[in-house]
Design a protein around this motif. Structure first.
Motif: not given
Length: 142
Positions: A88-116
């Protein structure tokens, strides 16, 4: 990473050079291939990038995606919290607004709003629990 490149003579097929680059070109090539796939197949109006994995391949993928999408929001997930924090630190250094996905990130619900979603991992077991297509979500696993 590990890897090397071999250069052969076109006419004879004889080996003419060995480039031992410890996988650097392999990392770049994989990242570039993922960017080509995202550029060709992803929705043009993606709102976020999901990255699974926090190693060299994930970094290469993200840096290459910067060239094919204006999207700078990144949701990242990795098995090891300390590696995720560094990514995340490196991604921010590349100019991205990076955050950790939620703890339940392996579930379908967590990724529904992501498009890629790009999976950069050597896991052989599923790391994303999406058994059926989700509208608007594109997945690239390199």
């Amino acid at each position: 990473s590990q890897g090397l490149m071999l250069l052969f003579e076109q006419r004879t097929g004889h080996l003419s050079a060995i480039l031992i680059d410890n996988g650097k070109l392999t990392d770049l090539r994989t990242g570039a291939a993922g960017a080509v796939a995202a550029h060709s197949l992803a929705n043009q109006d993606i709102s976020a990038i999901g990255i699974i994995g926090a190693g060299t391949q994930a970094r290469c993928q993200l840096s290459q995606l910067k060239a094919v999408t204006p999207t700078r929001r990144v949701y990242a997930w990795a098995r090891h919290p300390e590696r995720l924090t560094a990514f995340i630190s490196d991604a921010r250094g590349m100019g991205f607004d990076a955050v950790a996905a939620a703890v339940e990130s392996s579930s379908r619900r967590s990724w529904e709003s992501r498009t890629t979603i790009s999976a950069k991992t050597d896991r052989i077991d599923p790391c994303l629990d999406i058994k059926s297509p989700v509208a608007g979500v594109k997945r690239f696993c390199c």
